[in-house]
Design an enzyme around this catalytic site. Structure first.
Site, PDB file in Angstrom:
ATOM      1  CG  HIS A  20      -1.929   1.064   1.219  1.00  0.00           C
ATOM      2  ND1 HIS A  20      -2.455   1.549   2.381  1.00  0.00           N
ATOM      3  CD2 HIS A  20      -2.518   1.763   0.223  1.00  0.00           C
ATOM      4  CE1 HIS A  20      -3.334   2.500   2.107  1.00  0.00           C
ATOM      5  NE2 HIS A  20      -3.379   2.641   0.786  1.00  0.00           N
ATOM      6  CG  HIS A  98       7.587  16.218 -17.246  1.00  0.00           C
ATOM      7  ND1 HIS A  98       7.139  14.925 -17.393  1.00  0.00           N
ATOM      8  CD2 HIS A  98       8.827  16.250 -17.790  1.00  0.00           C
ATOM      9  CE1 HIS A  98       8.059  14.211 -17.995  1.00  0.00           C
ATOM     10  NE2 HIS A  98       9.101  14.984 -18.250  1.00  0.00           N
ATOM     11  CE1 TYR A 120       6.249  17.290 -20.349  1.00  0.00           C
ATOM     12  CE2 TYR A 120       5.554  17.695 -22.608  1.00  0.00           C
ATOM     13  CZ  TYR A 120       6.290  18.066 -21.499  1.00  0.00           C
ATOM     14  OH  TYR A 120       7.061  19.195 -21.531  1.00  0.00           O
ATOM     15  CB  ALA A 121       3.791   8.744 -23.078  1.00  0.00           C
ATOM     16  CG  ASN A 122       6.664  10.036 -18.715  1.00  0.00           C
ATOM     17  OD1 ASN A 122       7.323   9.080 -19.075  1.00  0.00           O
ATOM     18  ND2 ASN A 122       6.842  11.249 -19.216  1.00  0.00           N
TER      19      ASN A 122
END
Length: 131
Positions: A20, A98, A120-122
């Site tokens: 968790h 970012h 920005y594919a994060n």
């Protein structure tokens, strides 16, 4: 051999061991990986595997409490933003810069690098619990 779900042994191991609050980063091919942060490098060639395919596969296996998305994603890569929202439907989403995403990556349990070459594919996934 596993019949369904994730077949990648390291990804399965990380998801099974996630506690968790653990942070799991899924990133594009250009996301910097901080020193001493474990990396699962899935990138084969530019574009393979795709970020959204990896995110969907991980999201189908991992209990996710929250998703952290860079604010820049919506403006620079709206198709990625839409894909993140679809793959993580019903899960709380928070927007950070970012730079904050890259800084938080230093505390991640693992970074999963894809072959994605879209800016920005994060995303950062915060592990939840199933109860």
């Amino acid at each position: 051999m596993k019949k369904t779900g994730l077949l990648h042994a390291k990804l399965t191991e990380i998801i099974t061991a996630a506690g968790h609050g653990d942070l799991i980063v899924i990133g594009d091919a250009g996301l910097p990986v901080p020193a001493n942060t474990p990396l699962i490098d899935l990138a084969v060639v530019p574009g393979l595997p795709k970020f959204l395919d990896v995110l969907t596969a991980v999201a189908n296996e991992l209990a996710i409490e929250a998703v952290l998305i860079a604010a820049e994603t919506a403006n620079h890569s709206p198709e990625i933003q839409t894909g993140i929202e679809t793959a993580t439907q019903g899960i709380t989403k928070d927007t950070i810069s970012h730079e904050q995403l890259k800084d938080l990556s230093k505390t991640a349990k693992v970074i999963i690098r894809t072959g994605e070459c879209t800016p920005y594919a994060n995303v950062i996934l915060r592990a939840g619990v199933t109860f």
